[in-house]
Scaffold this motif. Structure first.
Motif, mmCIF file in Angstrom:
data_model
loop_
_atom_site.group_PDB
_atom_site.id
_atom_site.type_symbol
_atom_site.label_atom_id
_atom_site.label_comp_id
_atom_site.label_asym_id
_atom_site.label_seq_id
_atom_site.Cartn_x
_atom_site.Cartn_y
_atom_site.Cartn_z
ATOM 1 N N LEU A 6 0.833 -1.205 0.000
ATOM 2 C CA LEU A 6 0.000 0.000 0.000
ATOM 3 C C LEU A 6 0.870 1.260 0.000
ATOM 4 N N LEU A 7 2.003 1.216 0.701
ATOM 5 C CA LEU A 7 2.938 2.342 0.679
ATOM 6 C C LEU A 7 3.500 2.554 -0.725
ATOM 7 N N LYS A 8 3.828 1.446 -1.382
ATOM 8 C CA LYS A 8 4.314 1.534 -2.765
ATOM 9 C C LYS A 8 3.250 2.172 -3.657
ATOM 10 N N ALA A 9 2.009 1.726 -3.503
ATOM 11 C CA ALA A 9 0.910 2.255 -4.311
ATOM 12 C C ALA A 9 0.721 3.745 -4.058
ATOM 13 N N ALA A 10 0.855 4.149 -2.788
ATOM 14 C CA ALA A 10 0.711 5.559 -2.438
ATOM 15 C C ALA A 10 1.817 6.389 -3.082
ATOM 16 N N PHE A 11 3.042 5.886 -3.054
ATOM 17 C CA PHE A 11 4.154 6.612 -3.675
ATOM 18 C C PHE A 11 3.945 6.739 -5.179
ATOM 19 N N LEU A 12 3.489 5.651 -5.809
ATOM 20 C CA LEU A 12 3.212 5.689 -7.245
ATOM 21 C C LEU A 12 2.079 6.664 -7.550
ATOM 22 N N GLY A 13 1.129 6.792 -6.619
ATOM 23 C CA GLY A 13 0.053 7.758 -6.773
ATOM 24 C C GLY A 13 0.577 9.188 -6.749
ATOM 25 N N LEU A 32 10.104 4.350 -15.120
ATOM 26 C CA LEU A 32 11.393 4.499 -14.445
ATOM 27 C C LEU A 32 11.294 4.181 -12.959
ATOM 28 N N VAL A 33 10.238 4.679 -12.311
ATOM 29 C CA VAL A 33 10.062 4.439 -10.879
ATOM 30 C C VAL A 33 9.892 2.945 -10.601
ATOM 31 N N GLU A 34 9.273 2.236 -11.545
ATOM 32 C CA GLU A 34 9.049 0.800 -11.359
ATOM 33 C C GLU A 34 10.370 0.033 -11.246
ATOM 34 N N GLU A 35 11.449 0.622 -11.767
ATOM 35 C CA GLU A 35 12.754 -0.021 -11.636
ATOM 36 C C GLU A 35 13.174 -0.119 -10.170
ATOM 37 N N LEU A 39 5.850 -3.352 -7.488
ATOM 38 C CA LEU A 39 4.711 -3.936 -6.792
ATOM 39 C C LEU A 39 4.792 -5.460 -6.818
ATOM 40 N N ASP A 40 4.454 -6.071 -5.692
ATOM 41 C CA ASP A 40 4.428 -7.534 -5.611
ATOM 42 C C ASP A 40 3.079 -8.019 -6.154
ATOM 43 N N ALA A 41 2.963 -8.010 -7.472
ATOM 44 C CA ALA A 41 1.704 -8.378 -8.129
ATOM 45 C C ALA A 41 2.015 -8.973 -9.493
ATOM 46 N N SER A 42 0.999 -9.516 -10.132
ATOM 47 C CA SER A 42 1.193 -10.121 -11.445
ATOM 48 C C SER A 42 1.524 -9.064 -12.485
ATOM 49 N N ILE A 220 -6.461 -7.661 -1.887
ATOM 50 C CA ILE A 220 -5.226 -6.880 -1.823
ATOM 51 C C ILE A 220 -5.093 -5.996 -3.059
ATOM 52 N N GLU A 221 -5.408 -6.545 -4.227
ATOM 53 C CA GLU A 221 -5.311 -5.778 -5.468
ATOM 54 C C GLU A 221 -6.260 -4.581 -5.467
ATOM 55 N N ILE A 222 -7.451 -4.770 -4.939
ATOM 56 C CA ILE A 222 -8.410 -3.656 -4.835
ATOM 57 C C ILE A 222 -7.833 -2.566 -3.938
ATOM 58 N N GLY A 223 -7.237 -2.981 -2.813
ATOM 59 C CA GLY A 223 -6.647 -2.018 -1.888
ATOM 60 C C GLY A 223 -5.515 -1.234 -2.528
ATOM 61 N N ILE A 224 -4.655 -1.930 -3.269
ATOM 62 C CA ILE A 224 -3.527 -1.276 -3.950
ATOM 63 C C ILE A 224 -4.032 -0.278 -4.986
ATOM 64 N N LEU A 225 -5.009 -0.695 -5.784
ATOM 65 C CA LEU A 225 -5.530 0.164 -6.852
ATOM 66 C C LEU A 225 -6.218 1.397 -6.278
ATOM 67 N N LEU A 226 -7.052 1.211 -5.260
ATOM 68 C CA LEU A 226 -7.764 2.343 -4.660
ATOM 69 C C LEU A 226 -6.804 3.319 -3.980
#
Length: 274
Positions: A6-13, A32-35, A39-42, A220-226
């Motif tokens: 969720l912290l990763k998702a927030a930073f990407l946001g 670039l940031v993804e390097e 995210l631990d996802a598919s 978890i995916e819903i939480g990351i996306l939201l």
């Protein structure tokens, strides 16, 4: 851990919210940031996430410009409502080129151009163009200073420039703003029109990615996306207000220099560490 994701998702946001509206390429920055923040996802989820997170950003435009873009507002006169509908017609005309080509070549672009070389080169090329075009236009009067001055032909031409933003690292706002300035549009109208063009483009791209993903989310995916979308929305409100204030007294050359420096750093980093 869920909290870390969720912290990763927030930073990407935050990255999305800042870079979507400033002419420095949100897609390029996200690649670039993804390097560094993966995210631990598919793979399929991450591909969808980096597009659908833009829904949060685009809702900021809807909020800030709601009155200006609402043709049904009871506070508007009949003429003002007609003028608002005229803005929407010009948005539709401007959206068509990128919408059609983006739909046709979405998969090809993902497979062939989403890499750091493309991003770095486009950052540098458009950075140089910003500086050159701003220097060329210094002291020149704009011929389009309001949406009433914006013809359907000009709207379509700006839409053709938006096609260039399908290449990662270009910047959708950057391509449309540069194109608009080149053909005589003021910075203020160019920037607002770029924002308005993003509404159907980003909604369409997001729903296309959601459709391809299949709406099969884990909790978890819903939480990351939201999380990513909400943070992108809040940061976008700040970024849009900043940019609209900035361009009243400044040109875009600072963004050009930023793009050039970042592009060089990206090439240097990947040559050294990849």
């Amino acid at each position: 851990m869920i909290f870390i994701e969720l912290l990763k998702a927030a930073f990407l946001g935050v990255v999305e919210g800042v870079t979507e509206w400033l002419p420095i390429s949100s897609t390029g920055h996200m690649i670039l940031v993804e390097e560094f923040i993966n995210l631990d996802a598919s793979v399929a989820f991450k591909e969808m996430f980096f597009v659908v997170i833009q829904l949060g950003a685009i809702l900021a435009v809807v909020l800030i410009f709601f009155h200006k873009l609402n043709p049904f507002s009871p506070k508007k006169t009949t003429q003002e409502k007609k003028d608002t509908m005229s803005i929407w017609y010009k948005v539709i005309v401007g959206v068509l080129p990128a919408a059609v080509l983006g739909f046709l070549f979405d998969d090809w672009l993902n497979d062939h151009l989403y890499n750091y070389w493309t991003v770095a080169i486009m950052l540098i090329v458009y950075g140089i163009l910003f500086i050159v075009i701003e220097n060329r236009n210094k002291g020149k009067e704009s011929s389009v200073n309001s949406f009433k001055d914006l013809t359907y032909k000009t709207a379509f031409l700006i839409g053709m420039f938006q096609v260039l933003s399908l290449i990662p690292g270009t910047s959708r706002s950057g391509a449309t703003i540069l194109g608009a300035i080149l053909i005589g549009t003021s910075r203020f109208v160019a920037t607002e029109y770029s924002f308005f063009l993003s509404i159907p483009i980003m909604f369409g791209a997001s729903f296309l990615k959601l459709f391809k993903f299949g709406f099969n989310f884990t909790g978890i995916e819903i939480g990351i996306l939201l999380t990513g979308m909400i943070v992108a929305f809040v940061v976008s409100v700040i970024a849009i207000k900043f940019l609209m204030g900035y361009i009243k007294n400044n040109d875009f050359k600072a963004f050009g220099w930023y793009r050039i420096i970042l592009g060089i750093l990206v090439i240097g980093y990947f040559l050294l560490f990849s």
